[in-house]
Motif scaffolding. Structure first.
Motif, PDB file in Angstrom:
ATOM      1  N   GLY A  13      -5.793  37.642  42.762  1.00 22.46           N
ATOM      2  CA  GLY A  13      -5.306  36.497  41.818  1.00 22.46           C
ATOM      3  C   GLY A  13      -6.127  35.342  42.473  1.00 22.46           C
ATOM      4  O   GLY A  13      -5.676  34.416  41.461  1.00 22.46           O
ATOM      5  N   SER A  14      -6.536  35.368  43.527  1.00 22.82           N
ATOM      6  CA  SER A  14      -7.354  34.190  43.770  1.00 22.82           C
ATOM      7  C   SER A  14      -8.447  33.453  43.090  1.00 22.82           C
ATOM      8  O   SER A  14      -9.044  32.576  43.293  1.00 22.82           O
ATOM      9  CB  SER A  14      -7.596  34.222  45.231  1.00 22.82           C
ATOM     10  OG  SER A  14      -8.565  35.300  45.754  1.00 22.82           O
ATOM     11  N   ALA A 118      -3.158  28.486  44.782  1.00 20.04           N
ATOM     12  CA  ALA A 118      -1.933  28.447  45.083  1.00 20.04           C
ATOM     13  C   ALA A 118      -1.198  29.590  44.669  1.00 20.04           C
ATOM     14  O   ALA A 118      -1.598  30.232  43.767  1.00 20.04           O
ATOM     15  CB  ALA A 118      -1.243  27.170  44.213  1.00 20.04           C
ATOM     16  N   GLN A 119      -0.039  29.965  45.523  1.00 21.28           N
ATOM     17  CA  GLN A 119       0.705  31.327  45.320  1.00 21.28           C
ATOM     18  C   GLN A 119       1.238  31.560  43.771  1.00 21.28           C
ATOM     19  O   GLN A 119       1.089  32.436  43.347  1.00 21.28           O
ATOM     20  CB  GLN A 119       1.767  31.428  46.385  1.00 21.28           C
ATOM     21  CG  GLN A 119       2.445  32.569  46.338  1.00 21.28           C
ATOM     22  CD  GLN A 119       3.335  33.142  47.051  1.00 21.28           C
ATOM     23  OE1 GLN A 119       3.061  32.801  48.266  1.00 21.28           O
ATOM     24  NE2 GLN A 119       4.505  33.774  46.877  1.00 21.28           N
ATOM     25  N   GLN A 120       1.641  30.613  43.326  1.00 19.41           N
ATOM     26  CA  GLN A 120       2.181  30.523  42.043  1.00 19.41           C
ATOM     27  C   GLN A 120       0.981  30.803  40.930  1.00 19.41           C
ATOM     28  O   GLN A 120       1.225  31.564  40.001  1.00 19.41           O
ATOM     29  CB  GLN A 120       3.145  29.401  41.640  1.00 19.41           C
ATOM     30  CG  GLN A 120       3.831  29.674  40.202  1.00 19.41           C
ATOM     31  CD  GLN A 120       4.607  30.911  40.427  1.00 19.41           C
ATOM     32  OE1 GLN A 120       5.524  31.041  41.473  1.00 19.41           O
ATOM     33  NE2 GLN A 120       4.552  31.783  39.240  1.00 19.41           N
ATOM     34  N   VAL A 121       0.055  30.147  41.222  1.00 15.67           N
ATOM     35  CA  VAL A 121      -1.299  30.224  40.228  1.00 15.67           C
ATOM     36  C   VAL A 121      -1.693  31.754  40.332  1.00 15.67           C
ATOM     37  O   VAL A 121      -1.917  32.424  39.449  1.00 15.67           O
ATOM     38  CB  VAL A 121      -2.199  29.406  40.565  1.00 15.67           C
ATOM     39  CG1 VAL A 121      -3.805  29.691  40.013  1.00 15.67           C
ATOM     40  CG2 VAL A 121      -1.980  27.915  40.273  1.00 15.67           C
ATOM     41  N   VAL A 165     -13.591  28.310  48.267  1.00 12.75           N
ATOM     42  CA  VAL A 165     -13.725  27.571  46.861  1.00 12.75           C
ATOM     43  C   VAL A 165     -12.267  27.694  46.525  1.00 12.75           C
ATOM     44  O   VAL A 165     -11.430  28.797  46.714  1.00 12.75           O
ATOM     45  CB  VAL A 165     -14.611  28.342  45.879  1.00 12.75           C
ATOM     46  CG1 VAL A 165     -14.299  29.983  45.819  1.00 12.75           C
ATOM     47  CG2 VAL A 165     -14.590  27.837  44.572  1.00 12.75           C
ATOM     48  N   PHE A 166     -11.818  26.558  46.100  1.00  8.69           N
ATOM     49  CA  PHE A 166     -10.282  26.378  45.410  1.00  8.69           C
ATOM     50  C   PHE A 166     -10.501  26.693  43.890  1.00  8.69           C
ATOM     51  O   PHE A 166     -10.918  25.756  43.269  1.00  8.69           O
ATOM     52  CB  PHE A 166      -9.691  25.095  45.858  1.00  8.69           C
ATOM     53  CG  PHE A 166      -9.658  25.120  47.454  1.00  8.69           C
ATOM     54  CD1 PHE A 166      -8.354  25.605  47.961  1.00  8.69           C
ATOM     55  CD2 PHE A 166     -10.603  24.506  48.112  1.00  8.69           C
ATOM     56  CE1 PHE A 166      -8.473  25.391  49.501  1.00  8.69           C
ATOM     57  CE2 PHE A 166     -10.502  24.576  49.541  1.00  8.69           C
ATOM     58  CZ  PHE A 166      -9.512  25.074  50.229  1.00  8.69           C
ATOM     59  N   THR A 167     -10.043  27.833  43.435  1.00  3.68           N
ATOM     60  CA  THR A 167     -10.384  28.063  42.113  1.00  3.68           C
ATOM     61  C   THR A 167      -9.574  27.454  41.243  1.00  3.68           C
ATOM     62  O   THR A 167      -9.730  27.573  39.867  1.00  3.68           O
ATOM     63  CB  THR A 167     -10.452  29.524  41.846  1.00  3.68           C
ATOM     64  OG1 THR A 167      -9.201  30.242  42.084  1.00  3.68           O
ATOM     65  CG2 THR A 167     -11.488  30.532  42.654  1.00  3.68           C
TER      66      THR A 167
END
Length: 185
Positions: A13-14, A118-121, A165-167
């Motif tokens: 999911g990242s 973020a975990q929730q994302v 990379v912060f998606t």
């Protein structure tokens, strides 16, 4: 462009597959997805649900076979001086090290693109995939929690050729490409 082996790394999911597909189309290089290759090994279509087929494709042995297949596919491309992307979690150091050694043996640049969110994302993305049923990933919310425990931190050596990379960020594509071009141009 410098020939390179790019390994996408991160939790389910990242955004690894999204990033891999973006880079493959932008850089015009082939990409191999572990979820797809794993299912091929068991005679399944990319979006098939392995549990409906009564198959356990997530055993330790199946994971070893999947990473062996990724290694073979990467070797084939690198042998003809073709850059390649590998989309897998690469949570374990030994999985990344084997690919790093392959790059060294073929005289290829090795890069890790670490995808983060973020975990929730990540959980929301996984839930959306499950509802749509059109993705090769069979990851669950529970798996994300387990992966956090299983993940080996990147070593000092790996961090030297790692691009994070912060998606979730609005312009992650531009930022990522700028960083990658520093290595490959």
């Amino acid at each position: 462009m410098t020939t390179c082996l790019i390994c996408l790394q991160g939790l389910s999911g990242s955004g690894k597959t999204t990033v891999a597909n973006f880079l493959a189309s932008t850089l015009r290089i082939p990409v191999f997805h572990s979820d797809v290759e794993r299912k091929k090994l068991f005679g399944l279509s990319p979006t098939a649900d392995s549990s409906l087929a009564n198959l356990d494709i997530y055993t330790k042995e199946a994971t070893v076979q999947t990473f062996q297949k990724l290694y073979e596919l990467a070797f084939k491309e690198l042998s003809v001086r073709q850059s390649v992307l590998l989309d897998a979690a690469f949570l374990k150091h030994h999985e990344r090290l084997r690919m790093q050694q392959l790059a060294r043996e073929t005289g290829t640049l090795f890069l890790i693109v670490k995808c983060q969110a973020a975990q929730q994302v990540m959980i929301n993305r996984i839930k959306t995939r499950q509802v749509l049923g059109n993705d090769s990933s069979e990851a669950s919310e529970d798996l994300v929690h387990k992966q956090k425990q299983w993940e080996d931190a990147l070593t000092k050596n790996e961090l030297q050729t790692c691009i994070k990379v912060f998606t979730e960020e609005k312009n992650w594509q531009e930022t990522l490409l700028r960083r990658i071009y520093r290595y490959i141009s």
